[in-house]
Design a protein around this motif. Structure first.
Motif, short mmCIF file in Angstrom:
data_model
loop_
_atom_site.label_atom_id
_atom_site.label_comp_id
_atom_site.label_asym_id
_atom_site.label_seq_id
_atom_site.Cartn_x
_atom_site.Cartn_y
_atom_site.Cartn_z
N ALA A 1 3.88 -82.07 141.74
CA ALA A 1 2.96 -81.93 140.61
C ALA A 1 2.47 -80.49 140.62
O ALA A 1 1.89 -80.04 141.61
N LEU A 2 2.69 -79.76 139.53
CA LEU A 2 2.39 -78.34 139.48
C LEU A 2 1.46 -78.04 138.31
O LEU A 2 1.77 -78.38 137.17
N TYR B 1 -2.56 -84.38 135.51
CA TYR B 1 -3.65 -84.92 136.32
C TYR B 1 -4.65 -85.60 135.40
O TYR B 1 -4.83 -85.22 134.25
N GLY B 2 -5.36 -86.59 135.95
CA GLY B 2 -6.41 -87.25 135.19
C GLY B 2 -6.06 -88.68 134.82
O GLY B 2 -4.93 -88.96 134.40
N GLY B 3 -7.03 -89.60 134.96
CA GLY B 3 -6.87 -90.97 134.51
C GLY B 3 -5.60 -91.63 135.01
O GLY B 3 -5.20 -91.50 136.17
N GLU C 1 1.24 -89.93 139.16
CA GLU C 1 1.67 -88.84 140.04
C GLU C 1 1.70 -89.24 141.52
O GLU C 1 2.55 -88.77 142.28
N PHE C 2 0.77 -90.11 141.93
CA PHE C 2 0.60 -90.37 143.36
C PHE C 2 0.99 -91.78 143.78
O PHE C 2 0.64 -92.23 144.87
N THR C 3 1.74 -92.48 142.92
CA THR C 3 2.25 -93.80 143.28
C THR C 3 3.73 -93.87 142.97
O THR C 3 4.30 -93.00 142.33
N THR C 4 4.36 -94.94 143.45
CA THR C 4 5.75 -95.21 143.15
C THR C 4 5.88 -96.67 142.74
O THR C 4 4.97 -97.48 143.00
N LEU C 5 6.97 -97.02 142.09
CA LEU C 5 7.19 -98.39 141.64
C LEU C 5 8.28 -99.05 142.49
O LEU C 5 9.27 -98.40 142.85
#
Length: 488
Positions: free
Chosen positions: A254-255, A462-464, A470-474
Motif C-alpha cells: 500500500a503506497l 486508506y480509510g474505512g 488493504e490489511f486482510t485477505t479472503l
C-alpha cells in the motif's frame, strides 16, 4: 507552550513488548528542526533487531487473531481515549520534534483520534459470507482474515497520524505490526505510539517499533519473509523501489506517495474564498504535506485580483518558533530540504517566473515565497516543492486549466473553485487524481473516506472499508454437507 515530555526517556526500541537499547553500534541525534537543539541521542536498531521484531510480531499474532472482535475493538477505543488524555504531551512532541505549528499539531491529534475510533469498528465488520454452490450439498463460505504481519514505514511530516493510519487498522483486524518511523521523527511517528498501545493493554509483541538507519539495514525491512503487506508513505522515488521489492518477493503493498496538487480557480470563482483556501492549502505545515497545493491555476480574468488578495493574506502569516501558538509557518524539517527548495526557486526565476514575495531564510526557517507567471514546464511546477512556495499559473480557458492540471506524473489531491457547484464538480471529475475538492483546498482527510492517489501518487486506499481491504485477505472454505459422488 511547553512540552510535558522528557525527551531523554525516548531512547529505547520497542520490541517484543520490551523497551530495549538498539544493538547497532550507530546512534542518531534527534534534533529540534527550529533551533537544532538535541532532543535525545538514540542507539539505533540493526538487522538483528529488525528480525527479532518481525519474529515477535509473528509469534504474538495467532493468539491476537483468535481474540474476540469486541476485545480488539475495545482496545482501540481505549487507545483513542488515552491519546485524547495525552493531547498536551504529544502536541509538545510534535512541535519540538517536527516543527509543527500548534494548529497543525492539534489537527494531527484530532485526525489520529478519529482514525482510532473509526478503526475500532473494523473487527465487527470482518464478516463471513455464505454463498450458494453449483455442487449439490455444498456450502461456500468466504472468510475475511488478517494477513499475518504488516510492516509500516512512515514519514516525517505527519508522523503521528500517518503511522496510526496504518497501525490501527492492521491491529484491529488481527495482524501483528512492525513500524519503522522516519529517523527525524521517531518519537511522534513510532515510540509514542508504542507507549500508547502498551498503556491501552495491547498484548506484548504485537506492535514493535524499530528505529533504524536505512544505510545500515538496507532493504531488509521490506524483504524480510515475515511481513505479508508493506505500508509505505513517502516519496515517489522510494515508493517505486519498495514496490519493486514487494513485487519480487510477492508481497502486497500500500503506497501513498508524492503529489503535485492543483487548485483551479475558474473565471466565475469567489476570489476572496479561493485566496483564503489557497493560503491554507499551500502554507499549512510550511507546505510539507503530500496534499499541499503545488500549483495554483487561475483564469486570466481573475488573475491580477487573485494575486493581490492572495499576497495580502500571505503577508499576515506569522513565521517563527512554533512554540508560539500564533505562529503558522515554522521550520523546514532539515537544511538539505531548504537548499533543495531554494534551488527550485532560483531555477524557476531563471526560467521566467516573477517574484512577488521572497522572504528571508534563516537556517531552516523560510518566509513565504510567491511566484507568478509560472508555466507548467518550470522547475517549481514540475517538482513537489514541500516548502512554503506558492506557484501561480495563469490560464486563458477552462480547457487549458484542465490540460495543465493533468500534465503531471502525480495525481493525489486537488481543488476546483467555481461559482457554479455543478460545473465545479464536472471539472473536478476531469482531473486525473485520487481526491479533489470543490470550493475547498486540497488538504482534506476523513476516516471513512478512501484516501489515496493515482499515477505516481500511489497504490491502494486508506480509510474505512478500504483499510479493511488493504490489511486482510479472503479465504474460500467450502463445506460438503452431503456425500458427493465421484466417478471412481
Amino acid at each position: 507552550m511547553q512540552t510535558t515530555t522528557t525527551f531523554r526517556d525516548w531512547s529505547r526500541q520497542y520490541i517484543g513488548g520490551q523497551w530495549k537499547i538498539g544493538n547497532s553500534e550507530n546512534t542518531y541525534l534527534n534534533k529540534n528542526p527550529f533551533d537544532k537543539s538535541i532532543l535525545v541521542k538514540m542507539p539505533l536498531a540493526n538487522l538483528e533487531d529488525v528480525n527479532t521484531a518481525y519474529q515477535e510480531a509473528k509469534a504474538a499474532q495467532k493468539k491476537w487473531q483468535e481474540t474476540s472482535a469486541y476485545e480488539r475493538s475495545a482496545l482501540l477505543k481505549k487507545a483513542a481515549e488515552l491519546l485524547a488524555n495525552k493531547r498536551d504531551e504529544i502536541v509538545g512532541i510534535l512541535v519540538s520534534e517536527t516543527g509543527s505549528s500548534f494548529a497543525k499539531a492539534q489537527a494531527e491529534v484530532d485526525l489520529s483520534i478519529a482514525d482510532l475510533t473509526e478503526f475500532a469498528s473494523l473487527p465487527i465488520r470482518m464478516t463471513t459470507e455464505t454463498v450458494p454452490s453449483v455442487v449439490p450439498g455444498k456450502e461456500n463460505r468466504i472468510y475475511r482474515l488478517p494477513v499475518g504481519v504488516v510492516g509500516v514505514i512512515s514519514p516525517f511530516n505527519f508522523p503521528l497520524y500517518l503511522s496510526i493510519r496504518a497501525i490501527a487498522p492492521a491491529l484491529a483486524v488481527g495482524n501483528g505490526v512492525v513500524v519503522k518511523p522516519d529517523l527525524q521523527t521517531f518519537i511522534s511517528g513510532g515510540l509514542f505510539i508504542g507507549k500508547l498501545f502498551e498503556e491501552a493493554g495491547l498484548p506484548k509483541g504485537l506492535l514493535n517499533i524499530v528505529v533504524a538507519d536505512i544505510a545500515e539495514i538496507g532493504d531488509a525491512f521490506v524483504e524480510h519473509p515475515v511481513p505479508k503487506v508493506i505500508s509505505f508513505t513517502g516519496s515517489t522515488a522510494v515508493g517505486r523501489h519498495i514496490a519493486q521489492l514487494c513485487a519480487k518477493n510477492l508481497k502486497r503493498v500500500a503506497l501513498e506517495l508524492g503529489g503535485n496538487n492543483v487548485m483551479i480557480v475558474l473565471d466565475d470563482a469567489d476570489v476572496e474564498q479561493a485566496a483564503s483556501a489557497a493560503v491554507f492549502g499551500k502554507f499549512l505545515h510550511q507546505g510539507q504535506i503530500c496534499m499541499s497545493l503545488n500549483r495554483i491555476i487561475v483564469h486570466r480574468n481573475l488573475y491580477d485580483e487573485f494575486v493581490k488578495v492572495f499576497s495580502e493574506k500571505v503577508a499576515g502569516l506569522r513565521v517563527g518558533n512554533p512554540v508560539d501558538p500564533n505562529v503558522f509557518i515554522g521550520p523546514i524539517i532539515n537544511q538539505n530540504q531548504v537548499d533543495k527548495i531554494q534551488q527550485l526557486i532560483d531555477q524557476s526565476i531563471e526560467q521566467g517566473a516573477n517574484v512577488v514575495t521572497r522572504g528571508n531564510v534563516t537556517g531552516t526557517l523560510m518566509e513565504p515565497v510567491i511566484l507568478t507567471d509560472v508555466t507548467n514546464d518550470m522547475a517549481i511546477a514540475q517538482n513537489e516543492i514541500f516548502g512554503p512556495v506558492a506557484a501561480i499559473l495563469p490560464v486563458s480557458s477552462e480547457e487549458e486549466a484542465i490540460r495543465i492540471a493533468n500534465d503531471s506524473d502525480y495525481g493525489l489531491s486537488g481543488s476546483v473553485f467555481s461559482g457554479n457547484l455543478d460545473h465545479g464538480i464536472n471539472v473536478a471529475l476531469q482531473i486525473e487524481t485520487g481526491m479533489i475538492h470543490v470550493n475547498d483546498q486540497s488538504i482534506n482527510c476523513e476516516s471513512i473516506i478512501p484516501f489515496g492517489g493515482e499515477k505516481s501518487s500511489g497504490l491502494g486506499r486508506y480509510g474505512g472499508d478500504w483499510s479493511l481491504e488493504e490489511f486482510t485477505t479472503l479465504r474460500w472454505v467450502s463445506v460438503q454437507r452431503e456425500p458427493r459422488p465421484f466417478p471412481f
